[in-house]
Motif scaffolding. Structure first.
Motif, PDB file in Angstrom:
ATOM      1  N   ALA A  45       0.841  -1.202   0.000  1.00 59.03           N
ATOM      2  CA  ALA A  45       0.000   0.000   0.000  1.00 59.03           C
ATOM      3  C   ALA A  45       0.870   1.243   0.000  1.00 59.03           C
ATOM      4  CB  ALA A  45      -0.917   0.021   1.208  1.00 59.03           C
ATOM      5  N   TRP A  46       0.299   2.303  -0.516  1.00 55.53           N
ATOM      6  CA  TRP A  46       0.898   3.629  -0.410  1.00 55.53           C
ATOM      7  C   TRP A  46       0.062   4.450   0.569  1.00 55.53           C
ATOM      8  CZ3 TRP A  46       5.479   5.168  -2.396  1.00 55.53           C
ATOM      9  CH2 TRP A  46       6.041   4.411  -3.436  1.00 55.53           C
ATOM     10  N   PHE A  47       0.749   5.095   1.484  1.00 57.79           N
ATOM     11  CA  PHE A  47       0.140   6.034   2.413  1.00 57.79           C
ATOM     12  C   PHE A  47       0.820   7.390   2.221  1.00 57.79           C
ATOM     13  CE2 PHE A  47      -2.413   3.426   5.340  1.00 57.79           C
ATOM     14  CZ  PHE A  47      -2.002   2.156   4.974  1.00 57.79           C
ATOM     15  N   ARG A  48       0.192   8.414   2.726  1.00 61.23           N
ATOM     16  CA  ARG A  48       0.833   9.732   2.687  1.00 61.23           C
ATOM     17  C   ARG A  48       0.498  10.484   3.972  1.00 61.23           C
ATOM     18  NH1 ARG A  48      -2.673  12.656  -2.174  1.00 61.23           N
ATOM     19  NH2 ARG A  48      -4.640  12.907  -1.020  1.00 61.23           N
ATOM     20  N   MET A  62       1.225   9.043 -10.581  1.00 63.62           N
ATOM     21  CA  MET A  62       0.386  10.133 -10.094  1.00 63.62           C
ATOM     22  C   MET A  62       0.278  11.194 -11.186  1.00 63.62           C
ATOM     23  SD  MET A  62       1.761  10.463  -6.172  1.00 63.62           S
ATOM     24  CE  MET A  62       3.310  11.206  -6.652  1.00 63.62           C
ATOM     25  N   ASN A  63      -0.919  11.375 -11.693  1.00 62.15           N
ATOM     26  CA  ASN A  63      -1.182  12.369 -12.733  1.00 62.15           C
ATOM     27  C   ASN A  63      -2.108  13.455 -12.205  1.00 62.15           C
ATOM     28  OD1 ASN A  63       0.284  10.753 -14.564  1.00 62.15           O
ATOM     29  ND2 ASN A  63      -1.562   9.609 -15.142  1.00 62.15           N
ATOM     30  N   SER A  64      -2.171  14.549 -12.928  1.00 60.90           N
ATOM     31  CA  SER A  64      -3.047  15.679 -12.565  1.00 60.90           C
ATOM     32  C   SER A  64      -2.868  16.058 -11.101  1.00 60.90           C
ATOM     33  CB  SER A  64      -4.503  15.307 -12.845  1.00 60.90           C
ATOM     34  OG  SER A  64      -4.683  14.973 -14.208  1.00 60.90           O
ATOM     35  N   LEU A  65      -1.633  16.195 -10.699  1.00 63.97           N
ATOM     36  CA  LEU A  65      -1.344  16.463  -9.297  1.00 63.97           C
ATOM     37  C   LEU A  65      -1.875  17.810  -8.853  1.00 63.97           C
ATOM     38  CD1 LEU A  65       2.180  14.867  -9.190  1.00 63.97           C
ATOM     39  CD2 LEU A  65       0.303  14.291  -7.649  1.00 63.97           C
ATOM     40  N   LYS A  66      -2.295  17.846  -7.594  1.00 61.70           N
ATOM     41  CA  LYS A  66      -2.860  19.048  -6.991  1.00 61.70           C
ATOM     42  C   LYS A  66      -2.030  19.455  -5.775  1.00 61.70           C
ATOM     43  CE  LYS A  66      -7.510  17.348  -8.111  1.00 61.70           C
ATOM     44  NZ  LYS A  66      -8.845  16.991  -7.556  1.00 61.70           N
ATOM     45  N   PRO A  67      -2.079  20.705  -5.389  1.00 62.94           N
ATOM     46  CA  PRO A  67      -1.333  21.119  -4.187  1.00 62.94           C
ATOM     47  C   PRO A  67      -1.698  20.290  -2.954  1.00 62.94           C
ATOM     48  CG  PRO A  67      -2.021  23.045  -5.417  1.00 62.94           C
ATOM     49  CD  PRO A  67      -2.668  21.853  -6.078  1.00 62.94           C
ATOM     50  N   GLU A  68      -2.927  19.842  -2.860  1.00 62.44           N
ATOM     51  CA  GLU A  68      -3.332  19.045  -1.696  1.00 62.44           C
ATOM     52  C   GLU A  68      -2.757  17.627  -1.712  1.00 62.44           C
ATOM     53  OE1 GLU A  68      -5.314  20.779  -3.784  1.00 62.44           O
ATOM     54  OE2 GLU A  68      -7.228  19.716  -4.122  1.00 62.44           O
ATOM     55  N   ASP A  69      -2.079  17.251  -2.789  1.00 65.80           N
ATOM     56  CA  ASP A  69      -1.376  15.971  -2.820  1.00 65.80           C
ATOM     57  C   ASP A  69      -0.004  16.065  -2.164  1.00 65.80           C
ATOM     58  OD1 ASP A  69      -2.669  15.524  -6.121  1.00 65.80           O
ATOM     59  OD2 ASP A  69      -3.378  14.533  -4.292  1.00 65.80           O
ATOM     60  N   THR A 112       9.132   9.333   0.796  1.00 65.41           N
ATOM     61  CA  THR A 112       9.670  10.234  -0.219  1.00 65.41           C
ATOM     62  C   THR A 112       8.755  11.463  -0.300  1.00 65.41           C
ATOM     63  OG1 THR A 112      10.447  10.400  -2.522  1.00 65.41           O
ATOM     64  CG2 THR A 112       8.466   9.087  -2.149  1.00 65.41           C
ATOM     65  N   GLN A 113       9.351  12.635  -0.370  1.00 74.87           N
ATOM     66  CA  GLN A 113       8.579  13.873  -0.344  1.00 74.87           C
ATOM     67  C   GLN A 113       8.038  14.188  -1.733  1.00 74.87           C
ATOM     68  OE1 GLN A 113       7.927  16.190   2.324  1.00 74.87           O
ATOM     69  NE2 GLN A 113       6.547  17.062   0.770  1.00 74.87           N
ATOM     70  N   VAL A 114       6.762  14.508  -1.779  1.00 76.98           N
ATOM     71  CA  VAL A 114       6.114  14.997  -2.994  1.00 76.98           C
ATOM     72  C   VAL A 114       5.584  16.391  -2.690  1.00 76.98           C
ATOM     73  CG1 VAL A 114       4.183  14.717  -4.583  1.00 76.98           C
ATOM     74  CG2 VAL A 114       5.511  12.721  -3.868  1.00 76.98           C
ATOM     75  N   THR A 115       6.003  17.352  -3.477  1.00 78.55           N
ATOM     76  CA  THR A 115       5.549  18.731  -3.308  1.00 78.55           C
ATOM     77  C   THR A 115       4.948  19.220  -4.617  1.00 78.55           C
ATOM     78  OG1 THR A 115       7.282  19.154  -1.668  1.00 78.55           O
ATOM     79  CG2 THR A 115       6.213  21.070  -2.661  1.00 78.55           C
ATOM     80  N   VAL A 116       3.701  19.648  -4.544  1.00 82.29           N
ATOM     81  CA  VAL A 116       3.008  20.153  -5.728  1.00 82.29           C
ATOM     82  C   VAL A 116       2.791  21.649  -5.526  1.00 82.29           C
ATOM     83  CG1 VAL A 116       1.032  19.920  -7.255  1.00 82.29           C
ATOM     84  CG2 VAL A 116       1.863  17.932  -5.967  1.00 82.29           C
ATOM     85  N   SER A 117       3.498  22.416  -6.291  1.00 83.84           N
ATOM     86  CA  SER A 117       3.444  23.867  -6.108  1.00 83.84           C
ATOM     87  C   SER A 117       3.895  24.568  -7.375  1.00 83.84           C
ATOM     88  CB  SER A 117       4.356  24.271  -4.936  1.00 83.84           C
ATOM     89  OG  SER A 117       4.409  25.677  -4.817  1.00 83.84           O
ATOM     90  N   SER A 118       3.306  25.733  -7.599  1.00 82.46           N
ATOM     91  CA  SER A 118       3.735  26.552  -8.735  1.00 82.46           C
ATOM     92  C   SER A 118       4.803  27.556  -8.300  1.00 82.46           C
ATOM     93  CB  SER A 118       2.540  27.276  -9.347  1.00 82.46           C
ATOM     94  OG  SER A 118       1.861  28.036  -8.369  1.00 82.46           O
TER      95      SER A 118
END
Length: 124
Positions: free
Chosen positions: A35-38, A83-90, A118-124
């Motif tokens: 499983a993947w958790f975040r 992971m596609n169409s990533l959002k800041p809340e991801d 592993t860190q995932v950061t979605v930001s402009s």
């Protein structure tokens, strides 16, 4: 003892894509449900997706359905999270976890082996 190592995280703009990998060592991944958790800062760890030992059963959190895809390559002893169409809340630290049964669970306490994240950061 099973060791899980995540990779593939990083910084991506909203709408972008990442593929996370969870590689196992010292144990054959094909016998395990993965499983993947975040976990985002200040929030509880939440289940994102799960795949059973054969890959025949998968499930997803409602928040990622249609955007994330879990898969596995038992020959490479690796599980992936596309992971596609990533959002800041991801944005979160993503962990893979293993349990020695053939069925998925969204409860973190059901998993006995964890990677370091592993860190995932979605930001402009």
């Amino acid at each position: 003892q099973l060791q899980l190592v995540e990779s593939g995280g990083g910084l991506v703009q909203p709408g972008g894509s990442l593929r996370l990998s969870c590689a196992a060592s010292r144990f054959t991944l094909g016998y395990l449900t993965i499983a993947w958790f975040r976990q985002a800062p200040g929030k509880e760890r939440e289940g994102v997706s799960c795949i059973n030992h054969s890959g025949g059963l998968t499930n997803y959190a409602d928040s990622v359905k249609g955007r994330f895809t879990i898969s596995r390559d038992n020959a490479k002893n690796t599980v992936y999270l596309q992971m596609n169409s990533l959002k800041p809340e991801d944005t979160a630290v993503y962990y893979c976890a293993a349990r020695r049964t053939y069925y998925c669970s969204g409860y973190a306490g059901d998993y006995g082996d964890w990677g370091q994240g592993t860190q995932v950061t979605v930001s402009s």
